[in-house]
Design an enzyme around this catalytic site. Structure first.
Site, PDB file in Angstrom:
ATOM      1  N   ARG A  50      18.584  54.093 -20.134  1.00 10.62           N
ATOM      2  CA  ARG A  50      19.438  55.171 -20.121  1.00 10.62           C
ATOM      3  C   ARG A  50      20.524  54.633 -20.347  1.00 10.62           C
ATOM      4  O   ARG A  50      20.867  53.381 -20.228  1.00 10.62           O
ATOM      5  CB  ARG A  50      19.367  55.691 -19.060  1.00 10.62           C
ATOM      6  CG  ARG A  50      18.769  55.459 -17.696  1.00 10.62           C
ATOM      7  CD  ARG A  50      19.944  54.544 -17.123  1.00 10.62           C
ATOM      8  NE  ARG A  50      21.270  55.153 -17.252  1.00 10.62           N
ATOM      9  CZ  ARG A  50      22.669  54.516 -16.905  1.00 10.62           C
ATOM     10  NH1 ARG A  50      22.417  53.481 -16.801  1.00 10.62           N
ATOM     11  NH2 ARG A  50      23.685  55.098 -16.980  1.00 10.62           N
ATOM     12  N   GLY A  51      21.749  55.717 -20.569  1.00 13.73           N
ATOM     13  CA  GLY A  51      23.029  55.306 -21.129  1.00 13.73           C
ATOM     14  C   GLY A  51      23.220  55.128 -22.453  1.00 13.73           C
ATOM     15  O   GLY A  51      22.281  54.404 -23.474  1.00 13.73           O
ATOM     16  N   ARG A  90      16.232  62.313 -26.427  1.00 13.15           N
ATOM     17  CA  ARG A  90      17.110  62.444 -25.660  1.00 13.15           C
ATOM     18  C   ARG A  90      18.360  63.205 -26.786  1.00 13.15           C
ATOM     19  O   ARG A  90      18.692  62.277 -27.468  1.00 13.15           O
ATOM     20  CB  ARG A  90      17.814  61.568 -24.525  1.00 13.15           C
ATOM     21  CG  ARG A  90      16.546  61.170 -23.636  1.00 13.15           C
ATOM     22  CD  ARG A  90      17.311  60.320 -22.669  1.00 13.15           C
ATOM     23  NE  ARG A  90      18.095  61.212 -21.679  1.00 13.15           N
ATOM     24  CZ  ARG A  90      18.996  60.583 -20.660  1.00 13.15           C
ATOM     25  NH1 ARG A  90      19.164  59.494 -20.567  1.00 13.15           N
ATOM     26  NH2 ARG A  90      19.685  61.459 -19.796  1.00 13.15           N
ATOM     27  N   GLN A 197      22.505  57.248 -10.627  1.00 10.24           N
ATOM     28  CA  GLN A 197      22.852  56.131 -11.425  1.00 10.24           C
ATOM     29  C   GLN A 197      24.116  55.590 -10.809  1.00 10.24           C
ATOM     30  O   GLN A 197      24.066  54.239 -10.912  1.00 10.24           O
ATOM     31  CB  GLN A 197      23.430  56.592 -12.805  1.00 10.24           C
ATOM     32  CG  GLN A 197      22.468  57.198 -13.488  1.00 10.24           C
ATOM     33  CD  GLN A 197      22.021  58.533 -13.833  1.00 10.24           C
ATOM     34  OE1 GLN A 197      22.381  59.320 -12.768  1.00 10.24           O
ATOM     35  NE2 GLN A 197      21.770  59.123 -14.737  1.00 10.24           N
ATOM     36  N   ASP A 238      28.601  60.187 -23.467  1.00 12.95           N
ATOM     37  CA  ASP A 238      27.475  59.996 -24.400  1.00 12.95           C
ATOM     38  C   ASP A 238      27.749  60.518 -25.809  1.00 12.95           C
ATOM     39  O   ASP A 238      27.077  60.344 -26.698  1.00 12.95           O
ATOM     40  CB  ASP A 238      26.404  61.173 -23.726  1.00 12.95           C
ATOM     41  CG  ASP A 238      25.560  60.303 -22.743  1.00 12.95           C
ATOM     42  OD1 ASP A 238      26.283  59.843 -21.889  1.00 12.95           O
ATOM     43  OD2 ASP A 238      24.436  59.824 -23.256  1.00 12.95           O
ATOM     44  N   ASN A 248      29.456  63.651 -21.023  1.00 10.15           N
ATOM     45  CA  ASN A 248      29.272  62.667 -20.194  1.00 10.15           C
ATOM     46  C   ASN A 248      28.470  63.179 -19.014  1.00 10.15           C
ATOM     47  O   ASN A 248      28.147  64.502 -19.050  1.00 10.15           O
ATOM     48  CB  ASN A 248      30.369  61.938 -19.578  1.00 10.15           C
ATOM     49  CG  ASN A 248      30.096  60.674 -19.046  1.00 10.15           C
ATOM     50  OD1 ASN A 248      29.265  59.597 -19.585  1.00 10.15           O
ATOM     51  ND2 ASN A 248      30.521  60.340 -17.778  1.00 10.15           N
ATOM     52  N   LYS A 249      27.974  62.260 -18.229  1.00 13.77           N
ATOM     53  CA  LYS A 249      26.771  62.510 -17.128  1.00 13.77           C
ATOM     54  C   LYS A 249      27.299  63.893 -16.500  1.00 13.77           C
ATOM     55  O   LYS A 249      28.774  64.033 -15.843  1.00 13.77           O
ATOM     56  CB  LYS A 249      26.581  61.584 -16.193  1.00 13.77           C
ATOM     57  CG  LYS A 249      25.829  61.589 -14.969  1.00 13.77           C
ATOM     58  CD  LYS A 249      24.515  62.315 -15.231  1.00 13.77           C
ATOM     59  CE  LYS A 249      23.897  61.595 -16.454  1.00 13.77           C
ATOM     60  NZ  LYS A 249      22.535  62.138 -16.941  1.00 13.77           N
TER      61      LYS A 249
HETATM   62  O1  MRU Z   1      21.478  60.019 -18.224  1.00 15.93           O
HETATM   63  P1  MRU Z   1      22.032  59.072 -18.522  1.00 15.93           P
HETATM   64  O2  MRU Z   1      21.852  58.042 -17.308  1.00 15.93           O
HETATM   65  O3  MRU Z   1      21.624  58.264 -19.842  1.00 15.93           O
HETATM   66  O4  MRU Z   1      23.541  59.197 -18.690  1.00 15.93           O
HETATM   67  C1  MRU Z   1      24.305  58.019 -18.870  1.00 15.93           C
HETATM   68  C2  MRU Z   1      25.991  58.209 -18.981  1.00 15.93           C
HETATM   69  O5  MRU Z   1      26.232  59.675 -18.842  1.00 15.93           O
HETATM   70  C3  MRU Z   1      26.800  57.319 -19.137  1.00 15.93           C
HETATM   71  O6  MRU Z   1      28.362  57.535 -18.485  1.00 15.93           O
HETATM   72  C4  MRU Z   1      27.143  57.375 -20.799  1.00 15.93           C
HETATM   73  O7  MRU Z   1      25.933  57.352 -21.472  1.00 15.93           O
HETATM   74  C5  MRU Z   1      27.827  56.178 -21.116  1.00 15.93           C
HETATM   75  S1  MRU Z   1      27.100  54.559 -20.925  1.00 15.93           S
HETATM   76  C6  MRU Z   1      27.828  53.369 -21.529  1.00 15.93           C
END
Ligand code: MRU
Length: 347
Positions: A50-51, A90, A197, A238, A248-249
């Site tokens: 993820r990320g 995703r 996370q 993201d 973002n998250k």
């Molecule tokens: O749901 P995730 O864990 O994939 O979400 C990740 C994030 O929100 C990160 O902050 C984002 O992808 C940047 S990663 C360098």
């Protein structure tokens, strides 16, 4: 930390993608060996990887491996099927789509070669995407280091670290860059409900590197910001719209509002591959909703009464007006972002 010793959560080993299963951290370090696009798509969907940048790299290898199976199916169809499957995993991380588009361009250039030769060309392209991502993160780290002093803690949300990229990280890249510049950085990590996370992944990778980190629950951020405990908030992204709105998250938006309310700078760190110039503003960014069951259970245990349902928006959009600066791999962008991002994009 030199380029060579960057921790890589996913890398190619011969014809196999080796991927650290992030669902098992921090309890266990389990490495998956993936050789087919469908299993890479499942790993992305189920968040073994993820990320945003890491998802893009994994998808690139999925596309690269797509010509391997399919019997008499034409290579064009094999590639298109894998691309569809990977794109459906995703929706928010634009790096996924950028990587697939780049792989498709390469595929179209080599589709008339023998399947082995075409696969070799695609694998080389995926390797390049991974290597460029690490290089981008290191540049983000160098540009962002100047923003931090280490006098007070740096607050981060989710995990935008080595684990979320091909290596080194974006928000945690800024923190690593400041540490490498000799600054006494301490980190407050939001635990980041519901996938944790922050508690599981950010704490794991920072403590592994000897960078001081303390976990707080998401709801404590306002308290620490209001007491002057935080010099800056640094998060990843993201997808960044052309006007600087940032997806973002989930929880990032609230954190940005709290930062502004308390006069604390709010920085977003992301490579230019995270900027989607086709999205005019945050309202155009697709926001993933995941199954409510992921909110209703914790480590396999129900935490709510049976029969109750839940909503799980996985991301939110922080309006550009809350963002003090965007640290990209081409330098710092400041408001107005419509201009500064476009200038960085064409630099
Ligand atoms: O749901 P995730 O864990 O994939 O979400 C990740 C994030 O929100 C990160 O902050 C984002 O992808 C940047 S990663 C360098």
């Amino acid at each position: 930390m030199s380029g060579a010793d960057v921790f890589r959560p996913l890398y190619r080993d011969g014809g196999v993608l080796r991927l650290l299963d992030q669902r098992r951290l921090p309890a266990e370090e389990v490495w998956l060996s993936l050789e087919r696009a469908p299993e890479i798509a499942i790993a992305i969907r189920d968040m073994a990887v993820r990320g945003a940048p890491a998802i893009g790299v994994a998808a690139a290898y999925g596309a690269a491996f797509s010509l391997r199976s399919g019997g008499s199916t034409p290579v064009e169809e094999r590639f298109a099927t894998a691309r569809r499957l990977l794109a459906a995993t995703r929706p928010t991380a634009v790096n996924l789509f950028a990587a697939l588009e780049r792989m498709e361009r390469r595929f179209l250039a080599v589709a008339d070669r023998a399947p082995d030769a075409a696969e070799a060309a695609l694998v080389a392209e995926a390797d390049a995407i991974a290597a460029e991502d690490i290089e981008s993160c290191r540049r983000i780290g160098r540009f962002g280091a100047a923003l931090l002093s280490g006098e007070r803690a740096v607050l981060t949300h989710c995990n935008a670290g080595a684990l979320a990229t091909a290596g080194y990280g974006t928000a945690l890249g800024v923190i690593r860059g400041a540490v490498e510049a000799g600054k006494p950085i301490r980190v407050l990590a939001d635990e980041t409900r519901p996938f944790l996370q922050g508690a599981r992944l950010t704490a794991w990778e920072l403590s592994r590197d000897g960078i001081p980190v303390e976990i707080i629950t998401d709801s404590m951020a306002g308290h620490f910001l209001s007491r002057g405990a935080v010099e800056a908030v640094v998060v990843g992204a993201d997808r960044i719209a052309a006007n600087g709105d940032v997806a973002n998250k989930i929880g990032t938006y609230g954190l940005a509002v709290l930062a502004k309310e308390n006069g604390v700078p709010f920085y977003v760190a992301a490579p230019m591959t995270t900027v989607d110039f086709a999205c005019p503003d945050g309202a155009a960014i697709p926001i993933e909703e995941r199954p409510g069951s992921e909110v209703l259970t914790f480590a396999g245990q129900a935490i709510a009464p049976a029969g109750v349902s839940a909503r799980y928006a996985a991301f939110d959009v922080t309006p550009a007006r809350y963002v003090t600066a965007i640290v990209t791999d081409r330098g710092l962008c400041r408001p107005p972002y419509g201009e500064s991002l476009r200038a960085a994009g064409s630099a």
